[in-house]
Scaffold this active site. Structure first.
Site, short mmCIF file in Angstrom:
data_model
loop_
_atom_site.label_atom_id
_atom_site.label_comp_id
_atom_site.label_asym_id
_atom_site.label_seq_id
_atom_site.Cartn_x
_atom_site.Cartn_y
_atom_site.Cartn_z
N CYS A 107 48.23 2.14 40.85
CA CYS A 107 48.50 2.03 39.41
C CYS A 107 49.93 2.46 39.09
O CYS A 107 50.87 1.72 39.36
CB CYS A 107 47.45 2.79 38.60
SG CYS A 107 47.47 2.33 36.85
N HIS A 210 42.25 0.37 41.02
CA HIS A 210 41.96 1.78 41.31
C HIS A 210 40.89 1.94 42.39
O HIS A 210 39.71 2.10 42.07
CB HIS A 210 41.50 2.48 40.03
CG HIS A 210 42.60 2.75 39.06
ND1 HIS A 210 43.34 3.92 39.08
CD2 HIS A 210 43.12 2.00 38.05
CE1 HIS A 210 44.26 3.88 38.12
NE2 HIS A 210 44.14 2.73 37.48
N GLU A 212 40.18 4.50 43.98
CA GLU A 212 39.53 5.82 43.88
C GLU A 212 38.30 5.78 42.99
O GLU A 212 37.44 6.65 43.08
CB GLU A 212 40.53 6.88 43.40
CG GLU A 212 40.84 6.89 41.91
CD GLU A 212 41.85 5.84 41.48
OE1 GLU A 212 42.15 4.91 42.26
OE2 GLU A 212 42.36 5.94 40.34
#
Ligand code: MN
Length: 235
Positions: A107, A210, A212
C-alpha cells in the site's frame, strides 16, 4: 528458519503511539521468518544498525507520502503525512537497492517505492482520477474489492500466475507516473498500477493490495509473502 524481516512501525497521531497490524507479523511468521518492528527514528546510527540486522524489509501501509518528495504542492484531499517515516524508509530503501536486499512494499509501501525511484502519485484518487471502481473498501478487508490483471512474464506472474486476480483495496492514493526504475506487474480494471518491482533487483516488490488482511483466505497473498521471505538471505 531465522530470517529477520524488519517492519516499519505504524504510528497513531491521535494517541502518539506506535502500533502494528498483527497480520503483517503473523504472515511473516507463517512463512518462516522472524518479524521485528523497527524503531521509528531519523537517527542514522540507529537506522544503520536496524538495517544490518534485517535480511529483508517490509514497508507497511500507513500515512500518505509527503508530496514534497515528488515535487508537488500538497492538496487538501491528501491525508496526514509522517516525515519521520518518509525519512527512515527512504534511508532503508535506498540502502536495500544498493545491496539488492529484498523489500516487500504494501500500500503506502508501493507508493513510496515508486516515489523514491522518481515516480509520482495521485494524492487523492476520487478528486484526481475518475474512479470506475471503489478502491477504498470498508471492513472486513479480507474480501475481494476489485480485479487486477497480473501481467505475463513478470516476477508476480511467476509467483501467483498471470491474468485476472481479485484483490482487496484500501487506498485513496496510487501510482500516477510509474518510475523509470520500476516495472509494472499488475494493473487494476480502471488502469491503476497495483504491483511493481524494481528493475534489475532480485526481489524488490510493491503491491497496492493488503496481503496482511487476506493471507488466511487468499492463498496467493501467502505465496507472495512466502516468495519474499524465501528470497531473503540469512546473514
Ligand atoms: Mn485498488
Amino acid at each position: 528458519m531465522s530470517k529477520v524481516i524488519g517492519l516499519i512501525p505504524l504510528y497513531d497521531d491521535d494517541k502518539d503511539s506506535i502500533w502494528m497490524v498483527p497480520g503483517y507479523m503473523n504472515v511473516i511468521e507463517e512463512c518462516g521468518g522472524v518479524p521485528i518492528i523497527l524503531p521509528l527514528t531519523t537517527d542514522i546510527n540507529i537506522l544503520e544498525k536496524s538495517y544490518s540486522m534485517c535480511d529483508g524489509i517490509l514497508l507497511t501501509g500507513g500515512h500518505d507520502v509527503n508530496p514534497n518528495l515528488y515535487n508537488e504542492e500538497i492538496i487538501k484531499e491528501c491525508g496526514t503525512t509522517n516525515d519521520t517515516r518518509d525519512f527512515m524508509e527512504k534511508y532503508l530503501f535506498e540502502k536495500a537497492v544498493e545491496d539488492d536486499k529484498p523489500v516487500l512494499g504494501i500500500c503506502r509501501g508501493i507508493q513510496l517505492m515508486n516515489v523514491l525511484l522518481g515516480g509520482t502519485l495521485y494524492q487523492d484518487l476520487p478528486t484526481q482520477k475518475k474512479e470506475e471502481v471503489d478502491h477504498h473498501m470498508s471492513a472486513p478487508y479480507d474480501r475481494i474489492a476489485h480485479e487486477v490483471f497480473v501481467l505475463p512474464d513478470t516476477l508476480l506472474a511467476n509467483i501467483i500466475g498471470e491474468g485476472e486476480y481479485g484483490v482487496n483495496s484500501y487506498h485513496h492514493q496510487a501510482i500516477k507516473q510509474l518510475a523509470s526504475g520500476a516495472d509494472a506487474m499488475a494493473v487494476s480494471e480502471d488502469g491503476i498500477i497495483e504491483a511493481i518491482r524494481v528493475k534489475n533487483r532480485r526481489f524488490m516488490v510493491g503491491v497496492q493490495w493488503h496481503p496482511e488482511f487476506s493471507y488466511k483466505t487468499d492463498e496467493k497473498c501467502k505465496q507472495l509473502v512466502q516468495a519474499f521471505v524465501d528470497e531473503c538471505r540469512e546473514h
